[in-house]
Design an enzyme around this catalytic site. Sequence first.
Site, PDB file in Angstrom:
ATOM      1  N   CYS A   1       1.712   4.928  20.640  1.00 35.04           N
ATOM      2  CA  CYS A   1       0.628   5.859  20.993  1.00 35.04           C
ATOM      3  C   CYS A   1       0.729   6.204  22.489  1.00 35.04           C
ATOM      4  O   CYS A   1       1.305   5.452  23.273  1.00 35.04           O
ATOM      5  CB  CYS A   1      -0.717   5.160  20.707  1.00 35.04           C
ATOM      6  SG  CYS A   1      -2.149   6.164  21.159  1.00 35.04           S
TER       7      CYS A   1
ATOM      8  N   GLN B   1     -10.193  -0.409  -4.443  1.00 27.74           N
ATOM      9  CA  GLN B   1      -9.564  -1.290  -3.444  1.00 27.74           C
ATOM     10  C   GLN B   1      -8.175  -0.751  -3.106  1.00 27.74           C
ATOM     11  O   GLN B   1      -7.517  -1.247  -2.198  1.00 27.74           O
ATOM     12  CB  GLN B   1      -9.433  -2.711  -3.993  1.00 27.74           C
ATOM     13  CG  GLN B   1     -10.764  -3.353  -4.341  1.00 27.74           C
ATOM     14  CD  GLN B   1     -10.577  -4.666  -5.074  1.00 27.74           C
ATOM     15  OE1 GLN B   1     -10.537  -5.739  -4.471  1.00 27.74           O
ATOM     16  NE2 GLN B   1     -10.464  -4.587  -6.390  1.00 27.74           N
TER      17      GLN B   1
ATOM     18  N   CYS C   1      -3.808   4.619  15.925  1.00 27.01           N
ATOM     19  CA  CYS C   1      -3.396   3.629  16.923  1.00 27.01           C
ATOM     20  C   CYS C   1      -4.273   2.381  16.786  1.00 27.01           C
ATOM     21  O   CYS C   1      -5.496   2.486  16.650  1.00 27.01           O
ATOM     22  CB  CYS C   1      -3.558   4.212  18.329  1.00 27.01           C
ATOM     23  SG  CYS C   1      -3.302   2.979  19.619  1.00 27.01           S
TER      24      CYS C   1
ATOM     25  N   HIS D   1     -10.803  -0.273   0.892  1.00 26.47           N
ATOM     26  CA  HIS D   1      -9.802  -0.930   1.738  1.00 26.47           C
ATOM     27  C   HIS D   1      -8.996   0.078   2.538  1.00 26.47           C
ATOM     28  O   HIS D   1      -7.893  -0.222   3.002  1.00 26.47           O
ATOM     29  CB  HIS D   1      -8.881  -1.804   0.870  1.00 26.47           C
ATOM     30  CG  HIS D   1      -9.579  -3.044   0.375  1.00 26.47           C
ATOM     31  ND1 HIS D   1      -9.041  -3.882  -0.573  1.00 26.47           N
ATOM     32  CD2 HIS D   1     -10.794  -3.583   0.682  1.00 26.47           C
ATOM     33  CE1 HIS D   1      -9.884  -4.877  -0.815  1.00 26.47           C
ATOM     34  NE2 HIS D   1     -10.961  -4.705  -0.070  1.00 26.47           N
TER      35      HIS D   1
HETATM   36  N1  APR Z   1      -3.362  -2.654 -16.286  1.00 26.65           N
HETATM   37  C1  APR Z   1      -4.466  -3.401 -16.051  1.00 26.65           C
HETATM   38  N2  APR Z   1      -4.478  -4.518 -15.280  1.00 26.65           N
HETATM   39  C2  APR Z   1      -3.314  -4.864 -14.718  1.00 26.65           C
HETATM   40  C3  APR Z   1      -2.100  -4.148 -14.915  1.00 26.65           C
HETATM   41  C4  APR Z   1      -2.158  -2.996 -15.746  1.00 26.65           C
HETATM   42  N3  APR Z   1      -1.068  -2.249 -15.994  1.00 26.65           N
HETATM   43  N4  APR Z   1      -1.116  -4.768 -14.220  1.00 26.65           N
HETATM   44  C5  APR Z   1      -1.693  -5.826 -13.599  1.00 26.65           C
HETATM   45  N5  APR Z   1      -3.003  -5.898 -13.906  1.00 26.65           N
HETATM   46  C6  APR Z   1      -4.007  -6.844 -13.430  1.00 26.65           C
HETATM   47  C7  APR Z   1      -3.450  -8.190 -13.047  1.00 26.65           C
HETATM   48  O1  APR Z   1      -3.454  -9.064 -14.171  1.00 26.65           O
HETATM   49  C8  APR Z   1      -4.453  -8.655 -11.970  1.00 26.65           C
HETATM   50  O2  APR Z   1      -5.515  -9.389 -12.560  1.00 26.65           O
HETATM   51  O3  APR Z   1      -4.558  -6.302 -12.254  1.00 26.65           O
HETATM   52  C9  APR Z   1      -4.990  -7.355 -11.397  1.00 26.65           C
HETATM   53  C10 APR Z   1      -4.478  -7.071 -10.001  1.00 26.65           C
HETATM   54  O4  APR Z   1      -4.983  -8.080  -9.154  1.00 26.65           O
HETATM   55  P1  APR Z   1      -4.438  -8.152  -7.649  1.00 26.65           P
HETATM   56  O5  APR Z   1      -2.961  -8.058  -7.666  1.00 26.65           O
HETATM   57  O6  APR Z   1      -5.107  -9.357  -7.031  1.00 26.65           O
HETATM   58  O7  APR Z   1      -4.975  -6.821  -6.974  1.00 26.65           O
HETATM   59  P2  APR Z   1      -6.437  -6.528  -6.455  1.00 26.65           P
HETATM   60  O8  APR Z   1      -7.452  -7.257  -7.271  1.00 26.65           O
HETATM   61  O9  APR Z   1      -6.572  -5.060  -6.356  1.00 26.65           O
HETATM   62  O10 APR Z   1      -6.393  -7.153  -4.970  1.00 26.65           O
HETATM   63  C11 APR Z   1      -7.498  -6.912  -4.142  1.00 26.65           C
HETATM   64  O11 APR Z   1      -6.239  -7.897  -2.330  1.00 26.65           O
HETATM   65  O12 APR Z   1      -4.342  -8.097  -1.040  1.00 26.65           O
HETATM   66  C12 APR Z   1      -5.554  -7.475  -1.150  1.00 26.65           C
HETATM   67  O13 APR Z   1      -6.046  -5.482  -0.094  1.00 26.65           O
HETATM   68  C13 APR Z   1      -5.381  -5.994  -1.218  1.00 26.65           C
HETATM   69  O14 APR Z   1      -6.848  -4.403  -2.291  1.00 26.65           O
HETATM   70  C14 APR Z   1      -6.101  -5.596  -2.496  1.00 26.65           C
HETATM   71  C15 APR Z   1      -7.021  -6.776  -2.728  1.00 26.65           C
END
Ligand code: APR
Length: 236
Positions: A143, A99, A125, A117
Amino acid sequence: MIHKEVAQIISISKNMVVLTGAGCSVESGVPDFRSPSGWWNQIDPRTVATVKALETNYPLFHSFYTTRVNHLRKILPHAGHAILARWEQVGHIKLITTQNVDGLHQAAGSSHVQELHGSIKEFRCHSCRKATDEEAFVNERPCQCGGKLRPSIVLFGENLPNDAWQRSMAAIESADVVMVIGTSLQVHPVNQLPFITKGKLILINAEETGQEDRFDFFLRGKAAETLLLIQHYMEK
Ligand code: APR
Protein backbone atom coordinates in the site's frame (compact mmCIF):
# COMPACT_ATOMS: atom_id res chain seq x y z
CA MET A 1 -40.84 -38.34 2.78
CA ILE A 2 -39.06 -35.65 4.77
CA HIS A 3 -38.09 -33.72 1.59
CA LYS A 4 -41.77 -33.44 0.69
CA GLU A 5 -42.63 -32.14 4.16
CA VAL A 6 -39.83 -29.55 3.95
CA ALA A 7 -41.02 -28.57 0.45
CA GLN A 8 -44.51 -27.90 1.84
CA ILE A 9 -43.07 -25.73 4.63
CA ILE A 10 -40.98 -23.67 2.19
CA SER A 11 -43.92 -23.31 -0.23
CA ILE A 12 -45.90 -21.36 2.36
CA SER A 13 -42.92 -19.45 3.79
CA LYS A 14 -42.72 -15.71 3.17
CA ASN A 15 -39.88 -14.94 5.54
CA MET A 16 -37.23 -17.62 5.25
CA VAL A 17 -33.59 -17.06 6.11
CA VAL A 18 -30.85 -19.36 4.83
CA LEU A 19 -27.50 -19.69 6.62
CA THR A 20 -24.76 -21.30 4.55
CA GLY A 21 -21.27 -22.61 5.16
CA ALA A 22 -18.44 -24.02 3.06
CA GLY A 23 -20.33 -27.26 2.37
CA CYS A 24 -22.76 -25.24 0.25
CA SER A 25 -19.93 -24.43 -2.20
CA VAL A 26 -18.33 -27.91 -2.38
CA GLU A 27 -20.42 -29.02 -5.38
CA SER A 28 -19.02 -26.00 -7.22
CA GLY A 29 -15.53 -27.40 -6.66
CA VAL A 30 -14.56 -25.30 -3.63
CA PRO A 31 -12.98 -27.29 -0.78
CA ASP A 32 -14.57 -26.85 2.63
CA PHE A 33 -12.45 -26.57 5.80
CA ARG A 34 -13.04 -29.48 8.16
CA SER A 35 -13.95 -32.41 5.89
CA PRO A 36 -11.07 -34.83 5.21
CA SER A 37 -10.37 -32.99 1.91
CA GLY A 38 -10.87 -29.58 3.55
CA TRP A 39 -8.35 -26.73 3.76
CA TRP A 40 -7.65 -27.21 7.46
CA ASN A 41 -6.59 -30.80 6.85
CA GLN A 42 -3.94 -29.51 4.46
CA ILE A 43 -2.67 -26.51 6.44
CA ASP A 44 -2.94 -25.36 10.07
CA PRO A 45 -5.34 -22.36 10.08
CA ARG A 46 -3.21 -20.68 12.77
CA THR A 47 -0.40 -20.35 10.22
CA VAL A 48 -2.51 -18.56 7.59
CA ALA A 49 -5.93 -17.44 8.87
CA THR A 50 -4.92 -15.18 11.78
CA VAL A 51 -3.68 -11.58 12.07
CA LYS A 52 -0.50 -12.97 13.67
CA ALA A 53 0.10 -15.09 10.56
CA LEU A 54 -0.37 -12.04 8.32
CA GLU A 55 1.99 -9.93 10.42
CA THR A 56 4.70 -12.52 11.10
CA ASN A 57 4.67 -14.73 8.00
CA TYR A 58 3.27 -12.66 5.13
CA PRO A 59 4.79 -14.86 2.37
CA LEU A 60 2.81 -17.93 3.59
CA PHE A 61 -0.32 -15.82 4.23
CA HIS A 62 -0.04 -14.30 0.74
CA SER A 63 0.60 -17.66 -0.93
CA PHE A 64 -2.40 -19.34 0.76
CA TYR A 65 -4.89 -16.62 -0.16
CA THR A 66 -3.47 -16.20 -3.66
CA THR A 67 -4.04 -19.94 -4.18
CA ARG A 68 -7.68 -19.55 -3.07
CA VAL A 69 -8.18 -16.40 -5.20
CA ASN A 70 -6.77 -18.10 -8.31
CA HIS A 71 -8.87 -21.23 -7.70
CA LEU A 72 -12.08 -19.19 -7.38
CA ARG A 73 -11.56 -17.55 -10.78
CA LYS A 74 -12.62 -20.84 -12.40
CA ILE A 75 -15.56 -21.53 -10.06
CA LEU A 76 -19.26 -21.18 -10.95
CA PRO A 77 -22.42 -21.45 -8.82
CA HIS A 78 -24.19 -24.84 -8.90
CA ALA A 79 -27.89 -25.72 -9.29
CA GLY A 80 -28.44 -25.39 -5.55
CA HIS A 81 -27.28 -21.76 -5.56
CA ALA A 82 -29.67 -21.12 -8.48
CA ILE A 83 -32.59 -22.66 -6.56
CA LEU A 84 -31.89 -20.42 -3.57
CA ALA A 85 -31.83 -17.38 -5.88
CA ARG A 86 -35.16 -18.48 -7.37
CA TRP A 87 -36.71 -18.94 -3.91
CA GLU A 88 -35.71 -15.33 -3.21
CA GLN A 89 -37.25 -14.15 -6.49
CA VAL A 90 -40.58 -15.87 -5.80
CA GLY A 91 -40.75 -14.47 -2.26
CA HIS A 92 -39.81 -17.37 0.04
CA ILE A 93 -36.26 -16.29 0.98
CA LYS A 94 -35.83 -12.88 2.63
CA LEU A 95 -32.09 -13.21 3.28
CA ILE A 96 -29.12 -15.49 2.75
CA THR A 97 -26.51 -15.00 5.45
CA THR A 98 -23.30 -16.83 4.69
CA GLN A 99 -19.96 -17.75 6.24
CA ASN A 100 -18.63 -18.18 2.71
CA VAL A 101 -16.42 -15.54 1.14
CA ASP A 102 -16.63 -16.86 -2.45
CA GLY A 103 -19.52 -14.69 -3.73
CA LEU A 104 -21.31 -17.71 -5.27
CA HIS A 105 -24.77 -16.77 -3.94
CA GLN A 106 -24.53 -13.35 -5.58
CA ALA A 107 -23.13 -14.89 -8.78
CA ALA A 108 -26.21 -17.17 -8.89
CA GLY A 109 -28.54 -14.14 -8.67
CA SER A 110 -29.33 -13.86 -4.94
CA SER A 111 -29.51 -10.14 -4.12
CA HIS A 112 -30.17 -10.19 -0.38
CA VAL A 113 -26.92 -11.68 0.92
CA GLN A 114 -24.99 -10.85 4.10
CA GLU A 115 -21.35 -12.01 4.22
CA LEU A 116 -20.61 -12.70 7.89
CA HIS A 117 -16.98 -13.60 7.23
CA GLY A 118 -16.36 -10.95 4.58
CA SER A 119 -15.42 -11.45 0.95
CA ILE A 120 -12.33 -12.80 -0.81
CA LYS A 121 -13.45 -10.76 -3.83
CA GLU A 122 -12.51 -7.52 -2.05
CA PHE A 123 -9.09 -6.40 -0.86
CA ARG A 124 -7.68 -3.73 1.42
CA CYS A 125 -4.57 -2.54 3.22
CA HIS A 126 -4.14 -4.25 6.62
CA SER A 127 -2.75 -1.03 8.13
CA CYS A 128 -4.76 1.90 6.72
CA ARG A 129 -7.74 -0.19 5.43
CA LYS A 130 -7.59 1.58 2.03
CA ALA A 131 -9.49 -0.50 -0.56
CA THR A 132 -7.42 -2.07 -3.32
CA ASP A 133 -7.93 -4.72 -5.99
CA GLU A 134 -7.14 -8.39 -6.64
CA GLU A 135 -4.35 -7.64 -9.09
CA ALA A 136 -2.49 -5.46 -6.55
CA PHE A 137 -2.87 -8.14 -3.85
CA VAL A 138 -1.80 -11.06 -6.07
CA ASN A 139 1.21 -9.08 -7.32
CA GLU A 140 2.16 -8.21 -3.72
CA ARG A 141 2.14 -4.46 -4.33
CA PRO A 142 2.49 -2.72 -0.91
CA CYS A 143 0.00 0.00 0.00
CA GLN A 144 1.14 3.64 -0.42
CA CYS A 145 1.21 3.76 3.39
CA GLY A 146 3.68 0.85 3.36
CA GLY A 147 1.08 -1.56 4.79
CA LYS A 148 0.48 -5.13 3.62
CA LEU A 149 -2.49 -5.95 1.36
CA ARG A 150 -5.04 -8.62 2.35
CA PRO A 151 -8.42 -10.00 1.31
CA SER A 152 -11.37 -8.36 3.12
CA ILE A 153 -12.25 -11.56 4.97
CA VAL A 154 -12.59 -12.08 8.73
CA LEU A 155 -9.48 -13.78 10.12
CA PHE A 156 -9.72 -15.86 13.30
CA GLY A 157 -9.84 -13.49 16.27
CA GLU A 158 -11.17 -10.53 14.26
CA ASN A 159 -14.64 -9.06 14.74
CA LEU A 160 -17.38 -9.88 12.27
CA PRO A 161 -18.76 -6.98 10.20
CA ASN A 162 -21.28 -5.44 12.58
CA ASP A 163 -23.84 -4.46 9.94
CA ALA A 164 -23.93 -7.99 8.46
CA TRP A 165 -24.21 -9.46 11.97
CA GLN A 166 -27.02 -7.16 13.10
CA ARG A 167 -29.03 -7.60 9.88
CA SER A 168 -28.60 -11.39 10.05
CA MET A 169 -29.65 -11.56 13.70
CA ALA A 170 -32.73 -9.41 13.08
CA ALA A 171 -33.76 -11.46 10.04
CA ILE A 172 -33.35 -14.78 11.85
CA GLU A 173 -35.21 -13.52 14.93
CA SER A 174 -38.28 -12.74 12.77
CA ALA A 175 -37.97 -15.64 10.29
CA ASP A 176 -40.70 -18.27 9.94
CA VAL A 177 -38.14 -20.76 8.58
CA VAL A 178 -34.34 -20.92 9.02
CA MET A 179 -32.54 -23.32 6.69
CA VAL A 180 -28.90 -24.10 7.51
CA ILE A 181 -26.85 -25.58 4.65
CA GLY A 182 -23.32 -27.01 4.62
CA THR A 183 -21.75 -25.94 7.89
CA SER A 184 -20.16 -27.89 10.73
CA LEU A 185 -21.48 -25.25 13.17
CA GLN A 186 -18.02 -25.25 14.79
CA VAL A 187 -17.23 -21.55 14.55
CA HIS A 188 -18.49 -19.00 17.06
CA PRO A 189 -20.49 -16.75 16.95
CA VAL A 190 -22.21 -17.84 13.72
CA ASN A 191 -22.90 -21.28 15.18
CA GLN A 192 -25.29 -19.65 17.66
CA LEU A 193 -27.29 -17.74 15.04
CA PRO A 194 -29.81 -20.40 13.87
CA PHE A 195 -31.08 -21.04 17.39
CA ILE A 196 -32.32 -17.51 18.08
CA THR A 197 -35.22 -18.08 15.72
CA LYS A 198 -38.78 -18.97 16.74
CA GLY A 199 -39.36 -20.43 13.28
CA LYS A 200 -38.90 -23.91 11.88
CA LEU A 201 -35.26 -25.07 11.79
CA ILE A 202 -34.04 -27.14 8.83
CA LEU A 203 -30.48 -28.53 8.48
CA ILE A 204 -29.04 -29.78 5.18
CA ASN A 205 -25.57 -31.22 5.67
CA ALA A 206 -23.47 -34.07 4.26
CA GLU A 207 -22.48 -35.23 7.74
CA GLU A 208 -23.93 -35.05 11.25
CA THR A 209 -22.81 -31.93 13.11
CA GLY A 210 -23.73 -33.17 16.59
CA GLN A 211 -26.51 -30.57 16.78
CA GLU A 212 -29.17 -32.32 14.68
CA ASP A 213 -31.51 -32.64 17.66
CA ARG A 214 -31.78 -28.83 17.81
CA PHE A 215 -33.38 -28.82 14.33
CA ASP A 216 -36.95 -29.69 13.35
CA PHE A 217 -35.66 -31.39 10.18
CA PHE A 218 -32.22 -32.85 9.34
CA LEU A 219 -31.73 -33.72 5.67
CA ARG A 220 -28.46 -35.63 5.47
CA GLY A 221 -27.06 -35.08 1.99
CA LYS A 222 -25.31 -32.79 -0.44
CA ALA A 223 -26.56 -29.23 -0.80
CA ALA A 224 -27.35 -29.11 -4.54
CA GLU A 225 -28.78 -32.65 -4.65
CA THR A 226 -31.03 -31.99 -1.65
CA LEU A 227 -32.23 -28.56 -2.86
CA LEU A 228 -33.05 -30.09 -6.27
CA LEU A 229 -35.12 -32.80 -4.56
CA ILE A 230 -36.99 -30.25 -2.43
CA GLN A 231 -37.60 -28.08 -5.54
CA HIS A 232 -38.95 -31.19 -7.33
CA TYR A 233 -41.59 -31.65 -4.60
CA MET A 234 -42.45 -27.92 -4.65
CA GLU A 235 -43.35 -28.20 -8.36
CA LYS A 236 -45.75 -31.12 -7.79
N1 APR B 1 -23.29 -30.57 0.80
C1 APR B 1 -23.65 -30.34 2.09
N2 APR B 1 -22.78 -30.35 3.13
C2 APR B 1 -21.49 -30.59 2.83
C3 APR B 1 -21.03 -30.86 1.51
C4 APR B 1 -22.00 -30.85 0.47
N3 APR B 1 -21.67 -31.09 -0.81
N4 APR B 1 -19.69 -31.07 1.56
C5 APR B 1 -19.33 -30.93 2.86
N5 APR B 1 -20.40 -30.66 3.62
C6 APR B 1 -20.47 -30.39 5.06
C7 APR B 1 -19.37 -31.04 5.85
O1 APR B 1 -19.77 -32.33 6.29
C8 APR B 1 -19.22 -30.07 7.05
O2 APR B 1 -20.06 -30.46 8.11
O3 APR B 1 -20.30 -29.00 5.22
C9 APR B 1 -19.68 -28.74 6.48
C10 APR B 1 -18.55 -27.76 6.26
O4 APR B 1 -18.01 -27.45 7.53
P1 APR B 1 -16.66 -26.59 7.59
O5 APR B 1 -15.68 -27.17 6.64
O6 APR B 1 -16.30 -26.49 9.06
O7 APR B 1 -17.07 -25.17 7.03
P2 APR B 1 -17.86 -24.03 7.78
O8 APR B 1 -18.82 -24.60 8.77
O9 APR B 1 -18.40 -23.13 6.75
O10 APR B 1 -16.67 -23.27 8.56
C11 APR B 1 -16.99 -22.07 9.21
O11 APR B 1 -14.63 -21.76 9.63
O12 APR B 1 -12.44 -21.69 8.94
C12 APR B 1 -13.56 -20.94 9.15
O13 APR B 1 -13.94 -18.91 8.13
C13 APR B 1 -14.01 -20.29 7.89
O14 APR B 1 -16.26 -19.64 7.29
C14 APR B 1 -15.45 -20.73 7.73
C15 APR B 1 -15.82 -21.14 9.14
